[in-house]
Design a protein around this motif. Structure first.
Motif, mmCIF file in Angstrom:
data_model
loop_
_atom_site.group_PDB
_atom_site.id
_atom_site.type_symbol
_atom_site.label_atom_id
_atom_site.label_comp_id
_atom_site.label_asym_id
_atom_site.label_seq_id
_atom_site.Cartn_x
_atom_site.Cartn_y
_atom_site.Cartn_z
ATOM 1 N N ASN A 256 0.884 -1.220 -0.084
ATOM 2 C CA ASN A 256 -0.060 0.068 0.023
ATOM 3 C C ASN A 256 0.944 1.257 -0.120
ATOM 4 O OD1 ASN A 256 -3.079 -0.745 0.127
ATOM 5 N ND2 ASN A 256 -2.020 -1.910 1.925
ATOM 6 N N SER A 257 0.384 2.246 -0.668
ATOM 7 C CA SER A 257 1.053 3.648 -0.474
ATOM 8 C C SER A 257 1.306 4.087 0.868
ATOM 9 C CB SER A 257 0.415 4.467 -1.647
ATOM 10 O OG SER A 257 -0.943 4.810 -1.293
ATOM 11 N N GLY A 258 0.351 3.734 1.643
ATOM 12 C CA GLY A 258 0.371 4.747 2.933
ATOM 13 C C GLY A 258 0.250 3.541 4.112
ATOM 14 N N ARG A 259 0.590 3.920 5.356
ATOM 15 C CA ARG A 259 0.349 3.272 6.643
ATOM 16 C C ARG A 259 -0.735 4.059 7.328
ATOM 17 N NH1 ARG A 259 4.104 3.001 11.901
ATOM 18 N NH2 ARG A 259 3.541 0.916 12.668
ATOM 19 N N ASN A 260 -2.005 3.982 6.891
ATOM 20 C CA ASN A 260 -3.003 4.672 7.188
ATOM 21 C C ASN A 260 -4.313 3.898 7.380
ATOM 22 O OD1 ASN A 260 -3.907 4.451 4.877
ATOM 23 N ND2 ASN A 260 -2.867 6.446 4.132
ATOM 24 N N GLN A 261 -5.511 4.496 7.677
ATOM 25 C CA GLN A 261 -6.755 3.789 7.913
ATOM 26 C C GLN A 261 -7.195 3.062 6.391
ATOM 27 O OE1 GLN A 261 -10.969 4.781 9.472
ATOM 28 N NE2 GLN A 261 -9.342 4.839 10.944
ATOM 29 N N HIS A 262 -7.179 3.738 5.620
ATOM 30 C CA HIS A 262 -7.500 3.332 4.022
ATOM 31 C C HIS A 262 -6.767 1.944 3.682
ATOM 32 C CE1 HIS A 262 -8.642 3.565 -0.180
ATOM 33 N NE2 HIS A 262 -7.295 3.522 -0.538
ATOM 34 N N ALA A 263 -5.223 1.742 3.926
ATOM 35 C CA ALA A 263 -4.623 0.751 3.700
ATOM 36 C C ALA A 263 -5.238 -0.489 4.660
ATOM 37 C CB ALA A 263 -3.287 1.205 4.030
ATOM 38 N N LEU A 276 -9.480 -9.508 15.599
ATOM 39 C CA LEU A 276 -8.155 -9.209 14.988
ATOM 40 C C LEU A 276 -7.082 -9.049 15.992
ATOM 41 C CD1 LEU A 276 -6.871 -8.175 12.397
ATOM 42 C CD2 LEU A 276 -7.739 -5.915 13.005
ATOM 43 N N VAL A 277 -5.974 -9.311 16.081
ATOM 44 C CA VAL A 277 -4.998 -9.147 17.123
ATOM 45 C C VAL A 277 -3.802 -8.337 16.156
ATOM 46 C CG1 VAL A 277 -3.016 -10.422 18.607
ATOM 47 C CG2 VAL A 277 -5.028 -11.428 17.919
ATOM 48 N N THR A 278 -3.606 -7.027 16.814
ATOM 49 C CA THR A 278 -2.494 -6.316 16.134
ATOM 50 C C THR A 278 -1.838 -5.367 17.365
ATOM 51 O OG1 THR A 278 -4.102 -4.347 16.327
ATOM 52 C CG2 THR A 278 -4.271 -5.678 14.220
ATOM 53 N N ASP A 279 -0.892 -4.664 16.836
ATOM 54 C CA ASP A 279 -0.165 -3.527 17.895
ATOM 55 C C ASP A 279 -1.053 -2.444 17.985
ATOM 56 O OD1 ASP A 279 -0.107 -2.036 15.516
ATOM 57 O OD2 ASP A 279 2.079 -2.707 15.311
ATOM 58 N N GLN A 280 -0.720 -1.332 18.870
ATOM 59 C CA GLN A 280 -1.536 -0.347 19.306
ATOM 60 C C GLN A 280 -1.620 0.965 17.986
ATOM 61 O OE1 GLN A 280 0.624 -0.264 23.013
ATOM 62 N NE2 GLN A 280 -0.928 0.650 23.476
ATOM 63 N N TYR A 281 -1.257 0.489 16.856
ATOM 64 C CA TYR A 281 -1.308 1.556 15.727
ATOM 65 C C TYR A 281 -2.598 2.135 15.621
ATOM 66 C CZ TYR A 281 0.215 3.819 11.611
ATOM 67 O OH TYR A 281 0.488 5.098 10.670
ATOM 68 N N SER A 282 -2.784 3.291 15.179
ATOM 69 C CA SER A 282 -4.027 3.902 15.043
ATOM 70 C C SER A 282 -4.966 3.726 13.777
ATOM 71 C CB SER A 282 -3.704 5.521 15.119
ATOM 72 O OG SER A 282 -3.045 5.720 14.124
ATOM 73 N N ALA A 283 -4.198 3.055 12.778
ATOM 74 C CA ALA A 283 -4.773 2.704 11.538
ATOM 75 C C ALA A 283 -5.964 1.633 11.901
ATOM 76 C CB ALA A 283 -3.695 2.161 10.489
ATOM 77 N N LEU A 294 -5.091 -6.258 21.618
ATOM 78 C CA LEU A 294 -3.693 -5.903 21.315
ATOM 79 C C LEU A 294 -2.584 -6.542 21.931
ATOM 80 C CD1 LEU A 294 -4.233 -2.001 23.174
ATOM 81 C CD2 LEU A 294 -4.483 -2.750 20.745
ATOM 82 N N CYS A 295 -1.486 -6.579 21.071
ATOM 83 C CA CYS A 295 -0.580 -7.341 21.191
ATOM 84 C C CYS A 295 0.379 -7.034 22.685
ATOM 85 C CB CYS A 295 0.479 -7.360 20.112
ATOM 86 S SG CYS A 295 2.207 -8.089 20.294
ATOM 87 N N CYS A 375 0.305 5.860 29.216
ATOM 88 C CA CYS A 375 -0.584 5.182 30.416
ATOM 89 C C CYS A 375 -1.996 5.475 30.072
ATOM 90 C CB CYS A 375 -0.124 5.720 31.692
ATOM 91 S SG CYS A 375 1.631 5.378 32.097
ATOM 92 N N ARG A 376 -2.122 6.681 29.697
ATOM 93 C CA ARG A 376 -3.604 7.180 29.293
ATOM 94 C C ARG A 376 -4.151 6.360 28.182
ATOM 95 N NH1 ARG A 376 -2.137 13.496 29.740
ATOM 96 N NH2 ARG A 376 -2.183 13.722 32.045
ATOM 97 N N ASN A 377 -3.545 6.055 27.241
ATOM 98 C CA ASN A 377 -3.562 5.215 26.142
ATOM 99 C C ASN A 377 -4.144 3.868 26.495
ATOM 100 O OD1 ASN A 377 -3.680 7.557 24.138
ATOM 101 N ND2 ASN A 377 -1.604 6.732 23.461
ATOM 102 N N LEU A 378 -3.383 3.246 27.320
ATOM 103 C CA LEU A 378 -3.312 1.740 27.756
ATOM 104 C C LEU A 378 -4.811 1.754 28.645
ATOM 105 C CD1 LEU A 378 0.134 0.456 28.735
ATOM 106 C CD2 LEU A 378 -1.367 -0.118 26.764
ATOM 107 N N ILE A 379 -5.167 2.949 29.281
ATOM 108 C CA ILE A 379 -6.201 2.821 30.251
ATOM 109 C C ILE A 379 -7.675 2.899 29.204
ATOM 110 C CG2 ILE A 379 -7.507 4.339 31.860
ATOM 111 C CD1 ILE A 379 -5.040 5.191 32.918
ATOM 112 N N ALA A 380 -7.412 3.772 28.010
ATOM 113 C CA ALA A 380 -8.514 3.969 27.208
ATOM 114 C C ALA A 380 -8.796 2.685 26.374
ATOM 115 C CB ALA A 380 -8.215 5.261 26.659
ATOM 116 N N ASP A 381 -7.629 2.003 26.224
ATOM 117 C CA ASP A 381 -7.479 0.734 25.499
ATOM 118 C C ASP A 381 -7.880 -0.576 26.421
ATOM 119 O OD1 ASP A 381 -7.505 2.210 23.355
ATOM 120 O OD2 ASP A 381 -5.337 1.888 23.081
ATOM 121 N N ASP A 382 -8.283 -0.344 27.645
ATOM 122 C CA ASP A 382 -8.209 -1.615 28.475
ATOM 123 C C ASP A 382 -9.159 -2.799 27.935
ATOM 124 O OD1 ASP A 382 -7.836 -2.404 31.141
ATOM 125 O OD2 ASP A 382 -9.899 -2.770 31.340
#
Length: 468
Positions: A256-263, A276-283, A294-295, A375-382
């Motif tokens: 893909n041309s980008g590393r984004n949500q469209h891709a 789906l098992v992924t890392d914390q990437y925002s896409a 989350l991994c 820390c705040r992101n991990l709380i939001a993604d609990d």
């Protein structure tokens, strides 16, 4: 060229203002020191790119050196090559003992040999050449000329199915550049082909794999569990991304041309009902939290980075979080090995989850500015952090997807960039076939050769049962 110079030092009119400046510079220095100390243990920096003086330590806090010498240990059960079955192509040489003994008696040999020693070797490597000659004739009465046409099954190129498949497999699975392929064909097979001819062969294989690539994509999308990851890819001077989606029986690659949500949507689809098992990437944020895990390997690296920070406040909170993460891994391993019961396993996880949230909340306002957001992101993604508690088949990490990408990364280091859109298609389709063949425990070369042969001979190709 003007050299970059530092800005003039800041002025201050009071001791309080000087303290603020010192505090700001101290935090900036701490942030730069943390970035300098990044390695494969506390960040996404691969081991091959980290400095020699900054090698990662052991990830497990309880792991100690055994003190044993490397290699096989005493009383270690050895592994030997199993005897190959005797086929029609194998030759057998039998050696019998002497017919008479020293005492003068007759020696009767046993029916079975007491020792079997097999020697493998390669035949003289060469190529086969088939010349197709088309003749032209003229009518004896009217003089009209007639030309014979080559049959449909005769390839229009100078390479047959086996040579096409060999070039494609060597270029991807064995990381051979076009120049090395050209040299190999010349040295081993005494075949002389230009770089353009080898590139054209790869292009034909790319076209033949179009339907198989689509079948693999559909197979992955229809799976109940998918692991996804991505890595950088370069075409000429343009940076692109190679995405990989892995299911239980298939692996799909896509440039893909980008590393984004469209891709991500192009890879996985707009609406996802599977896990789906992924890392914390925002896409991947468009996916519902209840369908995403989350991994924990990435989470562990993030909290280890907090633990190894130079700030004492970060070290205390990061140490507690890293200890909890290691406890989650240890509990999960013991549960999958049937060493603890379901009741004990989930009781431990609930206790660890409560403690995890407690220390994350402390870190969200006590850690330095660099790590408060983590820390705040991990709380939001609990919900996504602990999604595996609701499904026993859910893995803790997406390491399998990273291992699938590793073969492509090694090829990228050896063969460098692609030059065209066709080169991108060649890599994504070939690696989809190779990694899917590994998961199915079949030969990628034999599968590819069958596909190429059917297309070159213009025969209908049937989709394999594991992709149907």
């Amino acid at each position: 060229m003007n050299k970059k110079t530092l800005p003039p030092p800041p002025d201050f009119d009071s001791p309080e203002e000087a303290k603020d400046i010192i505090h700001f510079l101290w935090n900036k220095l701490a942030e730069l020191e943390d970035r300098l100390n990044q390695n494969s243990r506390n960040s996404s920096v691969p081991p091959s790119q980290q400095a020699l003086h900054n090698k990662a330590k052991n990830t497990s806090p309880n792991r100690k050196k055994s003190g044993k010498k490397p290699g096989a240990q005493p009383s270690h059960k050895g592994h030997r090559r199993l005897l190959h079955p005797i086929e029609d192509s194998a030759s057998v040489e039998q050696y019998l003992p002497n017919k008479t003994c020293r005492c003068g008696g007759c020696v009767i040999p046993n029916r079975k040999p007491y020792k079997r020693h097999q020697v493998f070797d390669l035949p003289d490597i060469s190529y086969t050449l088939t010349e197709h000659q088309a003749f032209m004739g003229a009518c004896a009465w009217c003089g009209e000329k007639h030309k014979a046409q080559l049959p449909e099954y005769v390839p229009r190129s100078q390479m047959g199915p086996n040579l096409h498949s060999f070039i494609a497999i060597q270029a991807t699975q064995h990381h051979q550049s076009i120049g090395k392929l050209q040299s190999m064909l010349k040295d081993v097979f005494q075949l002389h082909f230009s770089t353009g001819a080898i590139s054209a062969a790869q292009g034909r294989v790319t076209a033949y794999l179009a339907d198989t690539h689509t079948d693999i994509h559909n197979k992955v999308r229809a799976s109940d569990l998918i692991m996804a990851d991505e890595t950088s890819h370069q075409r000429n001077n343009d940076k692109r991304w190679m995405w990989a989606a892995l299911s239980k029986g298939a692996a799909f690659f896509q440039v893909n041309s980008g590393r984004n949500q469209h891709a991500a949507k192009r890879l996985l689809g707009d609406a996802i009902s599977h896990l789906l098992v992924t890392d914390q990437y925002s896409a991947y944020k468009y996916i519902d939290k209840s369908n995403r895990q989350l991994c924990w390997a990435h989470i562990l690296r993030n909290v280890i980075a907090i633990e190894e920070s130079i700030s004492p406040e970060n070290q205390k909170i990061g140490g507690k979080l890293a200890l909890i993460a290691h406890s989650v891994f240890r509990s999960h391993h013991r549960y999958t090995e049937n060493k603890i019961t379901d009741t004990l396993y989930y009781r431990r996880l609930r206790r660890l989850r409560k403690s995890w949230l407690h220390w994350l909340k402390l870190g969200s306002y006590q850690c330095s500015q660099r790590y408060r957001g983590r820390c705040r992101n991990l709380i939001a993604d609990d919900v996504m952090v602990w999604r595996f508690m609701d499904d026993t088949n859910c893995p803790l990490t997406n390491n399998a997807a990273e291992r699938v990408l590793r073969n492509y990364i090694l090829m990228r280091k050896c063969c460098y960039v692609t030059r065209s859109y066709r080169g991108d298609l060649f890599r994504e389709r070939m690696f989809s076939l190779i990694e899917t063949a590994k998961l199915q425990q079949i030969s990628a070369y034999k599968w590819l050769r069958k596909i190429v042969e059917y297309h070159m001979l213009k025969m209908p190709y049937k989709t394999p049962s594991f992709l149907a």
